[in-house]
Design an enzyme around this catalytic site. Structure first.
Site, PDB file in Angstrom:
ATOM      1  N   SER A 130    -119.168  24.805 139.301  1.00 43.05           N
ATOM      2  CA  SER A 130    -119.428  23.870 138.212  1.00 43.05           C
ATOM      3  C   SER A 130    -119.551  24.630 136.908  1.00 43.05           C
ATOM      4  O   SER A 130    -120.454  25.441 136.717  1.00 43.05           O
ATOM      5  CB  SER A 130    -120.717  23.088 138.473  1.00 43.05           C
ATOM      6  OG  SER A 130    -121.079  22.427 137.285  1.00 43.05           O
ATOM      7  N   MET A 146    -124.019  12.998 145.638  1.00 44.94           N
ATOM      8  CA  MET A 146    -124.900  13.825 144.802  1.00 44.94           C
ATOM      9  C   MET A 146    -126.135  14.228 145.599  1.00 44.94           C
ATOM     10  O   MET A 146    -126.788  13.371 146.209  1.00 44.94           O
ATOM     11  CB  MET A 146    -125.340  13.044 143.555  1.00 44.94           C
ATOM     12  CG  MET A 146    -124.246  12.779 142.536  1.00 44.94           C
ATOM     13  SD  MET A 146    -123.461  14.272 141.888  1.00 44.94           S
ATOM     14  CE  MET A 146    -124.848  15.098 141.093  1.00 44.94           C
ATOM     15  N   HIS A 153    -114.953  22.499 138.776  1.00 43.82           N
ATOM     16  CA  HIS A 153    -115.714  21.248 138.644  1.00 43.82           C
ATOM     17  C   HIS A 153    -116.173  21.108 137.197  1.00 43.82           C
ATOM     18  O   HIS A 153    -116.846  21.992 136.658  1.00 43.82           O
ATOM     19  CB  HIS A 153    -116.904  21.283 139.604  1.00 43.82           C
ATOM     20  CG  HIS A 153    -117.681  20.004 139.649  1.00 43.82           C
ATOM     21  ND1 HIS A 153    -117.288  18.913 140.402  1.00 43.82           N
ATOM     22  CD2 HIS A 153    -118.829  19.648 139.037  1.00 43.82           C
ATOM     23  CE1 HIS A 153    -118.173  17.938 140.263  1.00 43.82           C
ATOM     24  NE2 HIS A 153    -119.119  18.348 139.431  1.00 43.82           N
ATOM     25  N   GLY A 171    -123.062  25.316 140.679  1.00 48.66           N
ATOM     26  CA  GLY A 171    -123.081  25.867 139.333  1.00 48.66           C
ATOM     27  C   GLY A 171    -123.933  27.108 139.288  1.00 48.66           C
ATOM     28  O   GLY A 171    -123.430  28.242 139.265  1.00 48.66           O
ATOM     29  N   MET A 219    -120.780  14.233 130.654  1.00 52.33           N
ATOM     30  CA  MET A 219    -121.977  13.388 130.511  1.00 52.33           C
ATOM     31  C   MET A 219    -121.992  12.758 129.130  1.00 52.33           C
ATOM     32  O   MET A 219    -121.607  13.407 128.151  1.00 52.33           O
ATOM     33  CB  MET A 219    -123.235  14.240 130.697  1.00 52.33           C
ATOM     34  CG  MET A 219    -123.253  15.034 131.999  1.00 52.33           C
ATOM     35  SD  MET A 219    -124.830  15.869 132.202  1.00 52.33           S
ATOM     36  CE  MET A 219    -124.440  16.971 133.591  1.00 52.33           C
ATOM     37  N   GLY A 235    -127.130  14.758 136.047  1.00 55.58           N
ATOM     38  CA  GLY A 235    -127.625  14.943 134.688  1.00 55.58           C
ATOM     39  C   GLY A 235    -127.848  16.387 134.283  1.00 55.58           C
ATOM     40  O   GLY A 235    -127.615  16.739 133.136  1.00 55.58           O
ATOM     41  N   PHE A 236    -128.297  17.214 135.223  1.00 59.48           N
ATOM     42  CA  PHE A 236    -128.635  18.595 134.865  1.00 59.48           C
ATOM     43  C   PHE A 236    -128.300  19.544 135.997  1.00 59.48           C
ATOM     44  O   PHE A 236    -128.413  19.175 137.178  1.00 59.48           O
ATOM     45  CB  PHE A 236    -130.133  18.708 134.540  1.00 59.48           C
ATOM     46  CG  PHE A 236    -130.551  17.856 133.383  1.00 59.48           C
ATOM     47  CD1 PHE A 236    -130.456  18.335 132.076  1.00 59.48           C
ATOM     48  CD2 PHE A 236    -130.995  16.551 133.583  1.00 59.48           C
ATOM     49  CE1 PHE A 236    -130.807  17.533 130.997  1.00 59.48           C
ATOM     50  CE2 PHE A 236    -131.355  15.736 132.519  1.00 59.48           C
ATOM     51  CZ  PHE A 236    -131.258  16.230 131.221  1.00 59.48           C
ATOM     52  N   GLY A 237    -127.929  20.762 135.630  1.00 59.31           N
ATOM     53  CA  GLY A 237    -127.760  21.819 136.619  1.00 59.31           C
ATOM     54  C   GLY A 237    -129.122  22.390 136.988  1.00 59.31           C
ATOM     55  O   GLY A 237    -130.140  22.081 136.358  1.00 59.31           O
ATOM     56  N   GLY A 238    -129.140  23.203 138.017  1.00 57.73           N
ATOM     57  CA  GLY A 238    -130.352  23.941 138.358  1.00 57.73           C
ATOM     58  C   GLY A 238    -131.449  23.156 139.047  1.00 57.73           C
ATOM     59  O   GLY A 238    -132.586  23.607 139.113  1.00 57.73           O
ATOM     60  N   ASP A 261    -118.144  18.785 134.483  1.00 55.56           N
ATOM     61  CA  ASP A 261    -119.151  17.721 134.372  1.00 55.56           C
ATOM     62  C   ASP A 261    -119.118  17.084 132.993  1.00 55.56           C
ATOM     63  O   ASP A 261    -119.383  17.744 131.984  1.00 55.56           O
ATOM     64  CB  ASP A 261    -120.541  18.301 134.640  1.00 55.56           C
ATOM     65  CG  ASP A 261    -120.730  18.662 136.106  1.00 55.56           C
ATOM     66  OD1 ASP A 261    -120.608  17.751 136.954  1.00 55.56           O
ATOM     67  OD2 ASP A 261    -120.967  19.847 136.409  1.00 55.56           O
ATOM     68  N   MET A 294    -119.942  11.326 134.421  1.00 54.19           N
ATOM     69  CA  MET A 294    -121.276  10.715 134.481  1.00 54.19           C
ATOM     70  C   MET A 294    -121.434   9.920 133.205  1.00 54.19           C
ATOM     71  O   MET A 294    -122.168  10.305 132.285  1.00 54.19           O
ATOM     72  CB  MET A 294    -122.338  11.827 134.611  1.00 54.19           C
ATOM     73  CG  MET A 294    -122.334  12.464 135.995  1.00 54.19           C
ATOM     74  SD  MET A 294    -123.150  14.071 136.010  1.00 54.19           S
ATOM     75  CE  MET A 294    -121.728  15.111 135.644  1.00 54.19           C
ATOM     76  N   ASP A 340    -122.792  17.922 145.613  1.00 52.12           N
ATOM     77  CA  ASP A 340    -122.987  18.478 144.277  1.00 52.12           C
ATOM     78  C   ASP A 340    -124.468  18.399 143.920  1.00 52.12           C
ATOM     79  O   ASP A 340    -125.039  17.313 143.875  1.00 52.12           O
ATOM     80  CB  ASP A 340    -122.143  17.645 143.294  1.00 52.12           C
ATOM     81  CG  ASP A 340    -122.252  18.103 141.852  1.00 52.12           C
ATOM     82  OD1 ASP A 340    -122.881  19.135 141.588  1.00 52.12           O
ATOM     83  OD2 ASP A 340    -121.691  17.403 140.989  1.00 52.12           O
ATOM     84  N   GLY A 341    -125.053  19.564 143.675  1.00 49.51           N
ATOM     85  CA  GLY A 341    -126.443  19.612 143.227  1.00 49.51           C
ATOM     86  C   GLY A 341    -127.293  20.498 144.112  1.00 49.51           C
ATOM     87  O   GLY A 341    -127.501  20.187 145.285  1.00 49.51           O
ATOM     88  N   GLY A 342    -127.728  21.631 143.584  1.00 48.28           N
ATOM     89  CA  GLY A 342    -128.605  22.530 144.339  1.00 48.28           C
ATOM     90  C   GLY A 342    -127.930  23.184 145.527  1.00 48.28           C
ATOM     91  O   GLY A 342    -128.605  23.617 146.464  1.00 48.28           O
ATOM     92  N   HIS A 358    -115.894  15.242 136.969  1.00 48.06           N
ATOM     93  CA  HIS A 358    -116.993  14.383 137.425  1.00 48.06           C
ATOM     94  C   HIS A 358    -117.539  13.634 136.211  1.00 48.06           C
ATOM     95  O   HIS A 358    -118.240  14.210 135.387  1.00 48.06           O
ATOM     96  CB  HIS A 358    -118.058  15.292 138.068  1.00 48.06           C
ATOM     97  CG  HIS A 358    -119.305  14.594 138.493  1.00 48.06           C
ATOM     98  ND1 HIS A 358    -120.451  15.283 138.846  1.00 48.06           N
ATOM     99  CD2 HIS A 358    -119.604  13.284 138.651  1.00 48.06           C
ATOM    100  CE1 HIS A 358    -121.396  14.433 139.198  1.00 48.06           C
ATOM    101  NE2 HIS A 358    -120.914  13.206 139.070  1.00 48.06           N
TER     102      HIS A 358
END
Ligand code: DX5
Ligand code: ZN
Length: 220
Positions: free
Chosen positions: A10, A140, A35, A196, A39, A145-148, A37, A70, A174-176, A68
């Site tokens: 990402s 998801m 990827h 990411g 937003m 909304g946010f990375g990390g 993102d 959003m 996608d996510g964590g 992606h």
């Protein structure tokens, strides 16, 4: 049959001042897709990039762009992001639940591979009648909304559910995602891994990509 494993770094975690080099670094490390993102500050409380930046990324990339969205009213933007160079183009079910079939039609007309994303609090049941026309389901594993953010293991059941229905398209998480959280997702049937922070902050990005794609047969 589950489609091939793919790793999609990402770009949200990349250094945006050096985007060209970051794309090259991801590709050299073995990225299958990029990827991207998008937003809008409305669907999610964060703002990122729009079509002109996607166009520049497309010009510099040699791997498919996995875009992606959003954003609210995704149907209004589908053609624009397709023209900008999206290969896979995903929108959120929650942003289109009132006109889902029409939105899906609009996305199909772009010629992109069409993905539908669901946040952790949205089931995959509403997608079931339409799965034949959905190339990729983006599950998801954090709220968009946010990375990390921290991986939410409770979403793994949705991956298993999609495969239990016989869905043989791409199932993306996608996510964590990291080498540990990817394991239950892969066991449940996910085949596309977005990461990411884990990839762009790794000391050895190639090793981190390989850890998400551990089987020798995966890359063909
Ligand atoms: C979050 C984005 C993700 C994000 C993942 O809304 O959709 O693609 O960049 O970042 P990590 O891998 O750091 O959780
Ligand atoms: Zn994403």
């Amino acid at each position: 049959m589950t489609p091939p494993l793919r790793v999609a770094p990402s770009l949200l975690a990349a250094d945006f001042a050096r985007l060209g080099q970051e794309l090259a670094r991801a590709e050299a490390a073995g990225a299958d897709w990029h990827h991207v993102d998008v937003m809008d500050g409305h669907f999610v409380p964060n703002l990122t990039i729009g079509p002109p930046v996607v166009e520049s990324i497309k010009a510099a990339a040699t791997r498919p762009l996995d875009v992606h969205l959003m954003i609210e009213e995704p149907g209004r933007w589908a053609a624009r992001f397709a023209e900008a160079g999206a290969d896979v183009l995903s929108f959120h079910y929650e942003a289109a639940r009132d006109d889902f079939v029409a939105t899906l039609d609009t996305f199909r007309k772009t010629g992109c591979r069409v993905g539908v994303a669901v946040n952790p609090d949205c089931g995959v049941e509403p997608l079931q009648p339409h799965l034949e026309r959905i190339d990729l389901v983006l599950v998801m594993s954090v709220f968009a909304g946010f990375g990390g953010q921290k991986f939410m293991p409770e979403v793994v059941g949705k991956i298993r559910q999609l495969r239990a229905w016989g869905y043989d398209g791409d199932v993306e998480v996608d996510g964590g995602i990291n080498d540990a959280t990817a394991v239950p997702c892969r066991e449940a049937g996910a085949n596309v891994f977005v990461a990411g922070t884990y990839l762009f902050r790794a000391t050895d990005m190639a090793a981190a990509v390989a850890a998400l794609r551990p089987t020798a047969a995966a890359r063909s």
